[in-house]
Design an enzyme around this catalytic site. Structure first.
Site, PDB file in Angstrom:
ATOM      1  N   ALA A 197       8.716 -46.465 -56.416  1.00 19.05           N
ATOM      2  CA  ALA A 197       9.869 -47.370 -56.424  1.00 19.05           C
ATOM      3  C   ALA A 197      11.187 -46.672 -56.715  1.00 19.05           C
ATOM      4  CB  ALA A 197       9.647 -48.494 -57.436  1.00 19.05           C
ATOM      5  N   THR A 198      11.134 -45.453 -57.253  1.00 19.03           N
ATOM      6  CA  THR A 198      12.374 -44.709 -57.507  1.00 19.03           C
ATOM      7  C   THR A 198      12.590 -43.619 -56.453  1.00 19.03           C
ATOM      8  OG1 THR A 198      11.195 -43.183 -58.995  1.00 19.03           O
ATOM      9  CG2 THR A 198      12.230 -45.119 -59.989  1.00 19.03           C
ATOM     10  N   GLY A 223       7.821 -51.186 -35.800  1.00 20.05           N
ATOM     11  CA  GLY A 223       8.605 -52.348 -36.209  1.00 20.05           C
ATOM     12  C   GLY A 223       9.946 -52.450 -35.507  1.00 20.05           C
ATOM     13  N   HIS A 267       4.535 -41.361 -35.273  1.00 23.62           N
ATOM     14  CA  HIS A 267       5.544 -42.082 -34.501  1.00 23.62           C
ATOM     15  C   HIS A 267       5.422 -41.883 -32.990  1.00 23.62           C
ATOM     16  CE1 HIS A 267       7.279 -42.969 -38.277  1.00 23.62           C
ATOM     17  NE2 HIS A 267       8.034 -41.906 -38.403  1.00 23.62           N
TER      18      HIS A 267
END
Length: 470
Positions: free
Chosen positions: A17-18, A182, A241
């Site tokens: 999260a950081t 996406g 990708h």
């Protein structure tokens, strides 16, 4: 969005999260979903990692700073509400007791129908042990688990990771995220092909001589040197990708655009791909890469890859797929180019003209281009190339597309796996890539701002690469 369309209550658990991805993509994505009314009415976000960023208020201040940097002007009410639901709890692969307690507490506040969404934005080598901890603590029970690419670092580690996942969760709980899928423009490949009778009949080896998937970047690896040293461009971009885009380009028409049918057709493409031939792969390293922070002085890691591959289906047999990507190149683009066979030129005398091409720009809003040949006005039968451009955003300016991570996060909440990678796809792609990992070509030097080593230019053959634009 109506309340009926919004997902039910969720507890989001974000590992890493950081980190850089959370700052650039995940928290901005959550903010935009909140601003659009697409997040649940009730939710909690628990950031986690080995090292605490300080108090919850200090953590919130850091995330707010990231939102100001990567989103821009913020809606005060929306951002305050989002940050008010945000906390941090330390954990590691050896001890998740406190994290499990924090998740249970969040569920008790949100209600029995609340779901857990776990996002693993951590290095591949740390993922297996973390999955084991999550299972031990019961955090994966009925949870949806998002795993960032690359999924392992080779065929063996990928299979070990998949086995670790299957020890604690079922396949329908796993969301292997590849943010290229996406993108609106990648999904538009399906619409362009299968909704247009003008295009689909010519989408085959009888009419095409090559397909290029070209993703150059002007950016260097600045700030990501340590990551690139452990991963390299091939693992970071090709096995994920670019091959996933190839799957969309080369698949047969699915009966339905649902998770099962779409991913079945993509898996058939990968099953038919030839294992990569190292002799038809070019690695490069931009000049100055070894001076980047976190990079070894004698690093042989590649920052550029160009390669040729083939799909042995009736539709594509004999048509080369040319893939190219790298850092510190001449432009930042995401372009798929289909080159058509050229009719005999003799009937037009000395006129010299290139082949017809269909270009798909995989930008935030889809753009298409078509190169044709027409007669130049005047008394002679001289030919002139014409290019038609279509910008979907200009055609429908009021329709704002979802950014890739927004779309994919929303899909996870809805339980829609259509745009996520299945285990058999990942396994087959590592099989295809393993010959290059076993026998990698040398990373040849290239100048910043160039188009890579000369050997990569030669690889494309006489027609060359579409980029740089002629």
């Amino acid at each position: 969005m109506s309340d009926q369309e919004r997902p039910g209550p969720h507890v989001f658990v974000l590992f890493g999260a950081t980190g850089d991805l959370a700052k650039r993509k995940l928290f901005p994505g959550l903010y935009r979903l909140a601003a659009a009314g697409r997040l649940p009415e009730e939710y909690a976000i628990i950031g986690s990692g080995r090292h605490s960023p300080g108090s919850d208020d200090e953590f919130r201040d850091k995330i707010k700073g990231s939102l100001e940097e990567f989103v821009g002007e913020l809606d005060g009410k929306v951002v305050d509400d989002l940050l008010g639901r945000l906390t941090f709890q330390t954990s590691d692969a050896d001890d998740g007791t406190d994290l499990a307690a924090a998740v249970r507490d969040a569920h008790s506040r949100l209600g029995e129908d609340s779901r857990t969404l776990i996002y693993l934005s951590i290095p591949p080598k740390a993922t297996q042990a973390m999955i084991k901890m999550l299972g031990k603590e019961g955090l994966t029970d009925d949870a949806r688990v998002v795993v960032e690419k690359p999924f392992g670092t080779d065929l063996e580690s990928s299979r070990e990771l998949d086995a670790a996942l299957k020890d604690v969760i079922d396949e329908d709980q796993v969301y292997r995220i590849d943010h290229f899928l996406g993108k609106e423009a990648v999904q538009n490949i399906l619409a362009l092909r299968f909704a247009n009778g003008l295009i689909e009949p010519g989408w085959n080896r009888d009419n095409l001589v090559s397909v290029q998937i070209d993703v150059p970047e002007e950016l260097t690896v600045e700030g990501r040197g340590a990551f690139y040293e452990s991963t390299g461009c091939f693992r970071d971009m090709i096995s994920t990708h670019l091959c996933q885009v190839l799957g969309f380009v080369a698949m047969e028409p699915p009966v339905h655009l649902d998770p099962t049918a779409l991913r079945n057709e993509k898996a058939k493409v990968f099953a038919a791909m030839q294992p990569l031939n190292p002799d038809r792969v070019v690695f490069g390293q931009y000049e100055g890469y070894r001076d980047e922070e976190g990079v070894a002085d004698d690093s042989k890691v590649e920052t550029f890859v160009a390669l040729e591959t083939f799909v042995d289906t009736e539709r594509w047999q004999g048509v080369p797929f040319l893939l190219r990507t790298g850092k510190a190149l001449g432009a930042t683009r995401r372009t798929v180019t289909l080159t058509y066979r050229t009719p005999p030129k003799g009937r037009f005398g000395d006129s010299d003209y290139g082949p017809n091409q269909l270009m798909l720009e995989l930008s935030d809003t889809p753009k298409f281009g078509v190169e044709l040949v027409a007669k130049r006005p005047g008394p002679r039968m001289d030919l002139v190339p014409l290019t038609f451009h279509l910008d979907v955003g200009e055609e429908d300016p009021d329709d704002v597309p979802l950014e890739a991570y927004e779309r994919l996060l929303l899909d996870v909440m809805r339980g829609d796996q259509t745009l996520f990678t299945r285990a058999d796809e990942v396994d087959r792609l590592w099989e295809i890539c393993q010959p290059v990992l076993d026998n990698p070509p040398p990373a040849l030097p290239y100048a910043r701002g160039s188009w890579g080593p000369d050997e990569a230019i030669v690889l494309a053959g006489p027609d060359g690469w579409r980029l740089p634009d002629a």
